[in-house]
Enzyme design. Structure first.
Site, mmCIF file in Angstrom:
data_model
loop_
_atom_site.group_PDB
_atom_site.id
_atom_site.type_symbol
_atom_site.label_atom_id
_atom_site.label_comp_id
_atom_site.label_asym_id
_atom_site.label_seq_id
_atom_site.Cartn_x
_atom_site.Cartn_y
_atom_site.Cartn_z
ATOM 1 C CG MET A 189 -11.203 -3.232 5.852
ATOM 2 S SD MET A 189 -9.913 -2.399 4.812
ATOM 3 C CE MET A 189 -9.129 -1.814 5.789
ATOM 4 N N GLY A 226 1.532 -2.435 4.331
ATOM 5 C CA GLY A 226 2.204 -0.713 4.209
ATOM 6 C C GLY A 226 3.118 -0.717 4.924
ATOM 7 C CB SER A 227 3.494 0.401 8.230
ATOM 8 O OG SER A 227 2.857 0.016 8.837
ATOM 9 C CG ASP A 287 -6.167 -3.159 2.868
ATOM 10 O OD1 ASP A 287 -4.736 -2.413 3.978
ATOM 11 O OD2 ASP A 287 -6.691 -2.079 2.737
ATOM 12 N N GLY A 288 -4.535 -4.185 6.526
ATOM 13 C CA GLY A 288 -4.018 -3.836 7.435
ATOM 14 C C GLY A 288 -3.853 -4.736 9.259
ATOM 15 N N GLY A 289 -2.390 -4.009 9.008
ATOM 16 C CA GLY A 289 -1.556 -5.140 10.015
ATOM 17 C C GLY A 289 -0.932 -6.320 9.315
ATOM 18 C CB SER A 296 -1.217 0.111 1.384
ATOM 19 O OG SER A 296 -1.366 1.398 1.451
ATOM 20 C CG HIS A 335 -9.364 -0.040 0.192
ATOM 21 N ND1 HIS A 335 -8.606 -0.104 0.920
ATOM 22 C CD2 HIS A 335 -10.663 0.099 0.360
ATOM 23 C CE1 HIS A 335 -9.440 -0.039 1.944
ATOM 24 N NE2 HIS A 335 -10.900 -0.457 1.714
ATOM 25 C CG HIS A 372 -4.160 -1.681 -1.727
ATOM 26 N ND1 HIS A 372 -4.883 -2.131 -1.803
ATOM 27 C CD2 HIS A 372 -3.819 -1.260 -0.136
ATOM 28 C CE1 HIS A 372 -6.134 -2.404 -1.341
ATOM 29 N NE2 HIS A 372 -5.522 -1.280 0.245
ATOM 30 C CG MET A 404 -8.346 7.070 2.458
ATOM 31 S SD MET A 404 -7.882 7.064 4.787
ATOM 32 C CE MET A 404 -6.635 5.353 4.166
ATOM 33 N N GLY A 457 -8.603 4.006 7.605
ATOM 34 C CA GLY A 457 -8.314 5.158 7.583
ATOM 35 C C GLY A 457 -6.385 5.557 8.042
ATOM 36 C CG PHE A 458 -5.423 6.287 10.143
ATOM 37 C CD1 PHE A 458 -5.070 8.285 10.233
ATOM 38 C CD2 PHE A 458 -6.883 6.319 11.134
ATOM 39 C CE1 PHE A 458 -5.507 9.325 10.236
ATOM 40 C CE2 PHE A 458 -7.731 7.429 11.247
ATOM 41 C CZ PHE A 458 -7.260 8.817 10.993
ATOM 42 N N GLY A 459 -2.257 4.179 8.178
ATOM 43 C CA GLY A 459 -1.933 3.416 8.239
ATOM 44 C C GLY A 459 -1.485 2.642 9.386
ATOM 45 N N GLY A 460 -0.240 1.792 9.751
ATOM 46 C CA GLY A 460 0.346 1.147 10.600
ATOM 47 C C GLY A 460 -0.508 0.936 12.248
ATOM 48 C CG MET A 499 -11.299 3.173 2.558
ATOM 49 S SD MET A 499 -9.259 3.147 3.739
ATOM 50 C CE MET A 499 -8.397 3.458 2.063
ATOM 51 C CG ASP A 530 -4.714 1.918 0.999
ATOM 52 O OD1 ASP A 530 -6.162 1.444 1.282
ATOM 53 O OD2 ASP A 530 -4.216 1.629 1.467
HETATM 54 C C1 DX5 Z 1 -6.263 1.429 5.976
HETATM 55 C C2 DX5 Z 1 -5.720 1.273 4.617
HETATM 56 C C3 DX5 Z 1 -4.374 -0.053 4.613
HETATM 57 C C4 DX5 Z 1 -3.929 0.465 5.229
HETATM 58 C C5 DX5 Z 1 -2.746 -0.492 5.822
HETATM 59 O O1 DX5 Z 1 -6.698 2.097 6.278
HETATM 60 O O2 DX5 Z 1 -6.729 0.443 4.156
HETATM 61 O O3 DX5 Z 1 -4.456 -0.713 2.919
HETATM 62 O O4 DX5 Z 1 -2.612 1.280 3.928
HETATM 63 O O5 DX5 Z 1 -1.511 0.046 6.390
HETATM 64 P P1 DX5 Z 1 -0.917 -1.150 6.956
HETATM 65 O O6 DX5 Z 1 -0.048 -1.847 6.962
HETATM 66 O O7 DX5 Z 1 0.281 0.000 7.600
HETATM 67 O O8 DX5 Z 1 -1.676 -1.470 8.615
HETATM 68 ZN ZN ZN Z 2 -6.604 -0.115 1.533
#
Ligand code: DX5
Ligand code: ZN
Length: 229
Positions: A141, A198-199, A176-178, A12, A70, A37, A41, A146-149, A72, A39
Site C-alpha cells: 500500500m 483508480g483516479s 496500490d494507492g496514488g 480500481s 482486495h 481491482h 471495505m 480506505g479512500f481513493g485519490g 480491507m 476494493d
Molecule cells: C485504497 C484502495 C485503492 C484505491 C486506489 O484503499 O485500496 O485500490 O482505490 O485509488 P487511487 O489510485 O485513486 O489512489
Molecule cells: Zn485496493
C-alpha cells in the site's frame, strides 16, 4: 490463471460509477486494463464502507479476465468462501487484519483462488518473510487504505526489500494507492509488476466516453515501461 511477471495495470473500480459497475469493468477491459481491482471495505478495518461478496458476484460476469479482490476487512476468514464463490481469481487480505494471516492465506488457497497479502505503509516487508511460499501476490500500500485519490507515499525501499526476499518465487508485487504516470516509474524501478490505479485511470472518462480510460492506462504503462526490471 498462470503466473506471468509482465507489467500489469489493474484499474480500481473504487473510482468508477458505483451505479454502473458492470459496464465500467467492461469499458476498462476494452480500453486495455490487464486486471480489474475490486476494493472491499468494512468500515471497521478501514474508515469507509464499499460493498461485499454479493456485489462481487454481480460484477463477475462483466469481467473477462482477472478479478483481483482486495479485502480491507477484519475479521477475514469467515468471508473467504463467499468471495471465492463470487468468482474472485485473487483474494488479498491484510497482514494487519488479525493475528492469523498464515491461516487466512491457507484458507484462501484452499478455495482454489490465488492468495494475496497486503501491507499498510507502516508495516515492514519482514512481516511477510514467513508467508512467501503461501502467497501469490504481495500488495504494497502506497496510501493508508480506505479512500481513493490520496497522495502517494514512497515505499520504494520496502518494494526493493520484498523483491530480494521473493527471489525467483512466482509472487507478484502489486502497488496500490496514488499510482499515476509520475509515480509508476518509481515503484516499477523498485521491482513492482502490478499497478493498481483508480483516479488516474477513470479521470475524464465514462461508460459513454471510455477513450480517456485507454489514454490514461497507456500513459501509466508507457511511463513505467522504460524502467521495468
Ligand atoms: C485504497 C484502495 C485503492 C484505491 C486506489 O484503499 O485500496 O485500490 O482505490 O485509488 P487511487 O489510485 O485513486 O489512489
Ligand atoms: Zn485496493
Amino acid at each position: 490463471m498462470s503466473f506471468d511477471r509482465s507489467l500489469k495495470i489493474a484499474p480500481s473500480i473504487l473510482a468508477s460509477d458505483f451505479a454502473n459497475f458492470g459496464a465500467e469493468c467492461a469499458a476498462v477491459e476494452a480500453q486495455g486494463a490487464d486486471w480489474v481491482h475490486v476494493d472491499v471495505m468494512d468500515g471497521h478495518f478501514v474508515p469507509n464502507i464499499t460493498f461485499g461478496a454479493a456485489t462481487c458476484a454481480a460484477i463477475r460476469p462483466h469481467i473477462k479476465g482477472v478479478m483481483d479482490v482486495h479485502l480491507m476487512i477484519s475479521p477475514v476468514d469467515a468471508y473467504i468462501d463467499g468471495f471465492a464463490d463470487a468468482g474472485a481469481d485473487i483474494i488479498t487480505a491484510h497482514v494487519e487484519a488479525g493475528p492469523h494471516i498464515h491461516r487466512t492465506l491457507q484458507a484462501i488457497r484452499a478455495t482454489g483462488a490465488k492468495a494475496g497479502v497486503a501491507l499498510n505503509p507502516g508495516t515492514p516487508a519482514e512481516a511477510v518473510a514467513h508467508l512467501l511460499d503461501l502467497t501469490d501476490l504481495v500488495c504494497v500500500m502506497t496510501v493508508n487504505p480506505g479512500f481513493g485519490g490520496q497522495k502517494f507515499i514512497d515505499m520504494s525501499a520496502k518494494i526493493k526489500t520484498l523483491r530480494n526476499m521473493i527471489g525467483d518465487r512466482p509472487v507478484h508485487i502489486e502497488i496500490d494507492g496514488g499510482v499515476d504516470p509520475s509515480t509508476a516509474p518509481l515503484v516499477v524501478a523498485a521491482g513492482a509488476d502490478v499497478l493498481v490505479a483508480g483516479s488516474a485511470v477513470f479521470k475524464g472518462g465514462s461508460v459513454e466516453n471510455p477513450e480517456p480510460y485507454g489514454k490514461n492506462i497507456r500513459a501509466i504503462r508507457e511511463a513505467a515501461a522504460g524502467v521495468y526490471v
